[in-house]
Every structure is written in C-alpha cells, then in structure tokens.
Design an enzyme around this catalytic site. Structure first.
Site, PDB file in Angstrom:
ATOM      1  N   CYS A   1      48.579 -42.911  19.597  1.00 36.70           N
ATOM      2  CA  CYS A   1      48.098 -42.729  19.285  1.00 36.70           C
ATOM      3  C   CYS A   1      48.863 -41.089  18.196  1.00 36.70           C
ATOM      4  O   CYS A   1      49.640 -41.305  18.536  1.00 36.70           O
ATOM      5  CB  CYS A   1      47.141 -41.682  20.344  1.00 36.70           C
ATOM      6  SG  CYS A   1      46.510 -39.690  19.224  1.00 36.70           S
TER       7      CYS A   1
ATOM      8  N   CYS B   1      48.100 -42.624  11.351  1.00 33.35           N
ATOM      9  CA  CYS B   1      46.983 -42.578  12.409  1.00 33.35           C
ATOM     10  C   CYS B   1      46.361 -44.002  12.670  1.00 33.35           C
ATOM     11  O   CYS B   1      46.534 -45.058  11.710  1.00 33.35           O
ATOM     12  CB  CYS B   1      45.965 -41.871  11.631  1.00 33.35           C
ATOM     13  SG  CYS B   1      44.170 -41.888  12.891  1.00 33.35           S
TER      14      CYS B   1
END
Lengths: 252, 252
Positions: B56, B165
């Site tokens: 992440c 992302c």
C-alpha cells in the site's frame, strides 16, 4: 444533524464525536459497525451526557439496539423519527443510503410496518459519500453519480425519497432536481432534532439555561481535515477540534 | 502486488492481510496510518513470516520506517522499487496517489534525490479508490474522474506516470488512454515483486520447494465482500477468506 440540533435546542451543550479514523461505515460489516458504535457511545457516556444521538444511518440501522441495551442513557437514531414523517407523505417511497444501510432493511421494515401497502425502492449510493467527503458538491461527477443513482427511483415513480445517509442533505438540491418537482425529498435531520427535543421534554431533561454554548468537537483522526470539511456540513465555522484517542476497545 | 508476487515467486507461501475494517488509509492522518500498519505487521509477525511486503503506497509512505524499526523482519514497501525504474525513464514525472501519499512527499523526495532535474507533478486522486472499490472500472464516472485527475499531468507534459496507489493498476488502460501514447504509465507491482525476490535471494531465504501453495487470505472485516471484489484485483478466484480480529492494539 448537529446543525438541526443547534437550531431546535439552542441552549443545550452539544458534544460532537466524529469517528473519522474508521469512516466510512457504510461499506463495513454489522459486527464492525456495532463495535465502533459501542466505542463511540462509551466515549460520550464517559463524558456524562444525558442523551446520545446516533447521527449516522448505517450506525443506527446496525447498532442502535445494541447500544440502547448497553448504555443506561436514552439513545436516539436517525431512522425512527423520519418514518413517521413518511406515513403522511406517500406510498411509493425511495431510499438513498449506503450499502450497509440499504442491506440492513431497517427503513424498509419500519415503513412496511406502518404502511403495509407502500412500494419501497432502496438504492445504495456509496460514491455520493466519497464525493461529499472530497467537497465535490457541484461537480460534473456528482451530477453523473446522482443521475445514475436516481434512475431506479425515477423508474419506480417514487413520490417520496428519504436521504438515508447524513452526507446526502448536502446534495439535496441536485437530487431534487434529478427526481423532478413532484417528488418530495426528505432530509431526516429536522425530525431527528425534534424527536430529541421531545424525548428531553418527556424525561424532564431539557436545559433551563438561556445562553448559547459552542459545541465541543472531537474526532478520532486528523482534526485539521475535519476543521476544513466540517463547516461545509454545519454551515458555520468550526473553532476548535480535539483528537480523541478511542483506546476503549478492551471494554467490549 | 499479490498477483505479481505469485508470478515472480510461485513457490513461496503467501499470507495476505487486508485491513478492510480500517480502509481507506489514503484520507487518514500519519499517526493513524502508522498505528494500523503496526497492528497489521504484528499480526503477520505473529505468524512467523520471513518477510513483509507493505503493499500500500499510503502505508509505505507513512509507516515503513516505523515498522522497519519495530520488527526484526525485512520489510519491503511499494515506493523504493519503482523509483529506480523511473530514473531510466523520464524527466517529467507524474504521480497519481491518495491524499496521504501525495502529501507525504515520499515519492517526490526519492525521485529528486536520484534525479535532481526531474519535474514532478503529484495529483491526489482519491475518488479512483472509491470507484475501484465499487467495481466501477469501465463506467462513465470513472472516465470522467480520470479525465479530471490526468488534466494537470497532461498540462505538465509528463513523460512518465507512477500509479502510486495499489487500486490504480485496475484502471491502467483508461489512464494510459487519457494520457496519450507517448506517456509511460508505471504499475509498481512487478518492481516490488522483483525487489522482494532479490531481497530473499540476498538473505538466502528463497523457498526451495517446487510445489504451489494457495495464498492464505485474511481480512479485518467482511470476508464475503472481499471474496467478491478481490478476484477483480487478483485476476483469479479467491477460495477462502478468514476474518482476522485485530485486537492487538494494546501492544502499542
């Protein structure tokens, strides 16, 4: 909801807790929403409040009963107060809410109990939450999302639509425009504030003071972001926001 | 990232933890993201893993250092591996990420350190996360959002764009189309998987088995929702998802 409470109960001391560390609730499971709601209520109960308003449809749908059985304080949700308003309103009822609120069937069950003949169309509109959180209120994407989410409501020829997420009243004008002039669009906030006043009156707990107190604002994450976005909801500046560390998990 | 790891390291036993009870991270504060990341790493460390990949960008940007200093296990993030790929690529670099990732400046600092002359344009694109979470991959709203978010990148005439992302690679084709054929769009997943393989090789920790193991899937909320949406990311069915109660908060 806070704005409506300030209007209807201008002399009460209001403590606001925004569980921003865990939002959004609307895509989470019942167990998780119940856990978060219990933590929030525990924080407010520790403050010695005389009444709690659960100002979130998802949390009301999933966790109001659990909270009411756990805490010895009156607790008001945002679903019951609006249902009575509906009964006088129409027979083809639309609901715009989060995934969790729509899936819970809370509104549907309560409306059917009072109005067995009602035709109910419930539409989850989760992206409207994200769009409001981004502050994209009058934005082409928001228009497109509203067009998308209101389509099944228009097809069902609803005469009344409940804004069953506390983010959606910020989009009320756009939603109303998409649905057309004959559809009534209901923001439950005022009903909630009035139900709160009624409950305090019944319990003889109404504040007798006559001066005004600024609400106290707590959030579980990033007070600055809240201070920036909050006024859009409240319609007035937010002075001071404090961080509340919800480390009460071990209580449950 | 998991998909790339499966491809590059087909014989390793992979344990996946999705912190779905707390997502999205990208709109939350550094302290909160660090707390959540520590909880996640503690869960995996308790499993006795030999290496952790923080898959992440927000978590890597905010919490990789804290995690690396706390846990005696090699930890790989999703930022460093892609930076080296950039150096050979271009001089006008665009970054699409969450609010938190862009605000952290993590990519910007590392690119500038290696390529001081690079012109960097970083754009927060938070709604793309919500759109992917909804499964609206090829939807007019997604097209409109991509048009909006790529506009400043096109204006800055970027030659390379990092999908910073882990949700965005699902939109790679649409983003590439919006940016035009001369712009290189980089999905860091493969670099991350290769860096992981390199690290395991360096530490002599590569698995010597030759059979394949299904990954173990854990989520902190609603396994069913994950089992429904996960395959879209992974490109293959997800067999069994288990609920992990992250009640490890008291450790920190």
């Amino acid at each position: 909801v806070l704005k409506a409470l300030q209007k209807v109960l201008p002399h009460e001391r209001l403590i606001y807790l925004g569980d921003t560390a865990h939002l959004p609730y609307g895509t989470k499971s019942p167990q998780t929403i119940i856990r978060y709601t219990m933590q929030n209520c525990a924080f407010l109960a520790a403050y010695g409040v005389k009444l709690i308003v659960i100002a979130c449809n998802t949390s009301t749908a999933m966790a109001l009963e659990a909270a009411a059985s756990q805490f010895p304080i009156p607790i008001i949700g945002v679903i019951d107060p609006v249902i009575e308003e509906i009964v006088s309103s129409g027979s083809r009822i639309g609901i715009l809410g989060t995934h969790a609120t729509v899936a819970s069937g809370a509104h549907q069950k309560k409306i059917s109990a009072l109005l067995p003949s009602a035709q109910i169309t419930a539409v989850p509109a989760p992206l409207l939450v994200s769009l409001v959180e981004e502050g994209w209120i009058d934005h082409p994407m928001t228009h497109l999302a509203i067009q998308e989410y209101t389509r099944p409501l228009i097809q069902a020829q609803v005469d009344t639509v409940i804004l069953a997420c506390t983010h959606f009243p910020l989009l009320k004008i756009l939603i109303k425009r998409a649905l057309g002039p004959t559809t009534r669009v209901i923001d439950p906030s005022l009903s909630v504030a009035q139900a709160t006043k009624q409950k305090l009156t019944d319990l003889n707990l109404l504040c007798s003071e006559t001066d005004y107190h600024e609400p106290l604002f707590y959030v579980t994450d990033d007070p600055e972001r809240f201070a920036r976005l909050g006024p859009q909801f409240l319609g007035s500046p937010i002075e001071a926001v404090q961080l509340c560390e919800l480390e009460l998990k071990e209580l449950f």
